[in-house]
Write an enzyme that holds these catalytic residues in place. Structure first.
Site, PDB file in Angstrom:
ATOM      1  N   ASN A   8      -1.266   7.366   0.440  1.00 27.97           N
ATOM      2  CA  ASN A   8      -0.503   6.184   0.862  1.00 27.97           C
ATOM      3  C   ASN A   8      -0.691   6.044   2.370  1.00 27.97           C
ATOM      4  O   ASN A   8      -0.021   6.722   3.145  1.00 27.97           O
ATOM      5  CB  ASN A   8       0.978   6.372   0.491  1.00 27.97           C
ATOM      6  CG  ASN A   8       1.833   5.211   0.954  1.00 27.97           C
ATOM      7  OD1 ASN A   8       1.309   4.168   1.362  1.00 27.97           O
ATOM      8  ND2 ASN A   8       3.141   5.371   0.893  1.00 27.97           N
ATOM      9  N   TRP A   9      -1.591   5.142   2.737  1.00 24.75           N
ATOM     10  CA  TRP A   9      -1.917   5.002   4.170  1.00 24.75           C
ATOM     11  C   TRP A   9      -0.851   4.228   4.943  1.00 24.75           C
ATOM     12  O   TRP A   9      -0.912   4.147   6.162  1.00 24.75           O
ATOM     13  CB  TRP A   9      -3.277   4.314   4.329  1.00 24.75           C
ATOM     14  CG  TRP A   9      -4.437   5.206   4.046  1.00 24.75           C
ATOM     15  CD1 TRP A   9      -4.431   6.573   4.057  1.00 24.75           C
ATOM     16  CD2 TRP A   9      -5.778   4.811   3.746  1.00 24.75           C
ATOM     17  NE1 TRP A   9      -5.690   7.054   3.774  1.00 24.75           N
ATOM     18  CE2 TRP A   9      -6.528   5.982   3.579  1.00 24.75           C
ATOM     19  CE3 TRP A   9      -6.423   3.582   3.597  1.00 24.75           C
ATOM     20  CZ2 TRP A   9      -7.891   5.972   3.281  1.00 24.75           C
ATOM     21  CZ3 TRP A   9      -7.775   3.564   3.293  1.00 24.75           C
ATOM     22  CH2 TRP A   9      -8.499   4.740   3.138  1.00 24.75           C
ATOM     23  N   LYS A  10       0.061   3.599   4.231  1.00 25.18           N
ATOM     24  CA  LYS A  10       1.110   2.795   4.875  1.00 25.18           C
ATOM     25  C   LYS A  10       0.452   1.780   5.828  1.00 25.18           C
ATOM     26  O   LYS A  10      -0.623   1.276   5.521  1.00 25.18           O
ATOM     27  CB  LYS A  10       2.127   3.707   5.562  1.00 25.18           C
ATOM     28  CG  LYS A  10       2.653   4.780   4.584  1.00 25.18           C
ATOM     29  CD  LYS A  10       3.827   5.556   5.063  1.00 25.18           C
ATOM     30  CE  LYS A  10       4.239   6.543   3.980  1.00 25.18           C
ATOM     31  NZ  LYS A  10       5.449   7.301   4.294  1.00 25.18           N
ATOM     32  N   HIS A  88       8.656   1.752  -3.123  1.00 27.25           N
ATOM     33  CA  HIS A  88       8.629   2.866  -2.170  1.00 27.25           C
ATOM     34  C   HIS A  88       9.926   2.848  -1.358  1.00 27.25           C
ATOM     35  O   HIS A  88      10.465   1.771  -1.068  1.00 27.25           O
ATOM     36  CB  HIS A  88       7.409   2.716  -1.249  1.00 27.25           C
ATOM     37  CG  HIS A  88       7.207   3.925  -0.408  1.00 27.25           C
ATOM     38  ND1 HIS A  88       7.919   4.133   0.745  1.00 27.25           N
ATOM     39  CD2 HIS A  88       6.414   5.011  -0.575  1.00 27.25           C
ATOM     40  CE1 HIS A  88       7.566   5.302   1.267  1.00 27.25           C
ATOM     41  NE2 HIS A  88       6.651   5.850   0.474  1.00 27.25           N
ATOM     42  N   GLU A 156      10.039  10.848  -5.198  1.00 25.64           N
ATOM     43  CA  GLU A 156       9.976  11.074  -3.749  1.00 25.64           C
ATOM     44  C   GLU A 156      11.400  11.158  -3.196  1.00 25.64           C
ATOM     45  O   GLU A 156      12.007  10.111  -2.886  1.00 25.64           O
ATOM     46  CB  GLU A 156       9.252   9.919  -3.063  1.00 25.64           C
ATOM     47  CG  GLU A 156       7.820   9.747  -3.490  1.00 25.64           C
ATOM     48  CD  GLU A 156       7.003   9.051  -2.402  1.00 25.64           C
ATOM     49  OE1 GLU A 156       6.140   9.701  -1.827  1.00 25.64           O
ATOM     50  OE2 GLU A 156       7.265   7.873  -2.127  1.00 25.64           O
ATOM     51  N   GLY A 225       1.521  10.787   2.143  1.00 28.97           N
ATOM     52  CA  GLY A 225       1.590   9.819   3.233  1.00 28.97           C
ATOM     53  C   GLY A 225       0.858  10.342   4.463  1.00 28.97           C
ATOM     54  O   GLY A 225      -0.378  10.301   4.543  1.00 28.97           O
TER      55      GLY A 225
END
Ligand code: PGA
Length: 241
Positions: A8-10, A88, A156, A225
């Site tokens: 998850n590169w955000k 998320h 999460e 992340g």
């Protein structure tokens, strides 16, 4: 058994950096998914590798129309996306997404055969009050209302995600915590007629803890992340699976 590893590169990296990552990711027996910013998807798709899947980090709850700034499931499909994160905790907390919106997003994705990766998790206060299981149950029951197709659940715990630990004492979930909650979710999903649903773990997964987390039989993979922003770390985590 092979695992699912989702990066998850955000809101990080550039298209150039993303393409360089794509070229350097080691091939493995695992399902590797890049959850990239929307604007990277088309470029990544042009250079797509058969062993790496493309994912988005969010999708609109609406199918089409006058919704300025939104991106629909069909637009994601057009860019080669086969996975999409939904709900998320950063979206729930910063953008006030509700479980009902999340349910709508999941339905839109499934209509187009994009696999939703549904993020759920309790916050530190819920945990302290001993209501973790109640919170997870509510999140799942609303998110999965009317859903028949295959989804992936990402557990999460909000208190274990690096984003929400800035300036605080870092607390990591123990493997015992993770095994207990995944076991609980597995039973809950079975009771909802969803036995066999894959459950992955996210919350400060890194090179040091990923092997232990993925060795748990209750864990089908990881959502990574911060550690996914360095190619060596990402490759190390894939190797540890
Ligand atoms: P983190 O993020 O690995 O940096 O804790 C995980 C996530 O937010 O999906």
């Amino acid at each position: 058994m092979s695992k699912i590893i989702i990066a998850n590169w955000k809101m990080n990296l550039s298209v150039k950096e993303a393409l360089s990552f794509l070229a350097k990711i080691k091939s493995s027996k695992n399902e590797v998914v890049l959850a990239a910013p929307y604007t990277f998807l088309g470029e990544l798709a042009k250079h797509q590798r058969p062993d790496i899947k493309l994912g988005a980090q969010n999708v609109s709850q609406y199918e089409q129309g006058a919704f300025t700034g939104e991106i629909s499931a069909s637009m994601l499909k057009e860019q080669g996306c086969t996975y999409c994160l939904v709900g998320h905790s950063e979206r729930r907390i910063y953008f006030l997404e509700s479980d009902y919106m999340i349910n709508q997003k999941i339905k839109n994705l499934l209509k187009l055969h994009i696999t939703p990766v549904i993020c759920i998790g309790e916050n530190a206060r819920d945990r302290k009050r001993g209501i973790t299981k109640k919170i997870l149950k509510k999140q799942l029951q609303i998110a999965l209302k009317g859903i028949k197709n295959r989804v992936i659940i990402a557990y999460e715990p909000v208190w274990a995600i690096s984003t929400f630990q800035k300036g605080r004492v870092k607390i990591a979930a123990s493997t015992a915590d993770i095994a207990e909650m995944h076991g609980y979710l597995r039973k809950l999903l079975s009771s909802m007629g969803k036995a066999g649903t894959k459950i992955i773990y996210g919350g400060t997964v890194n090179l040091l803890n990923s092997a232990d987390i993925m060795s748990l039989k209750e864990v089908d993979g990881v959502l990574v992340g911060g550690a996914s922003l360095k190619i060596n770390n990402l490759n190390g985590i894939i190797n540890n699976a």
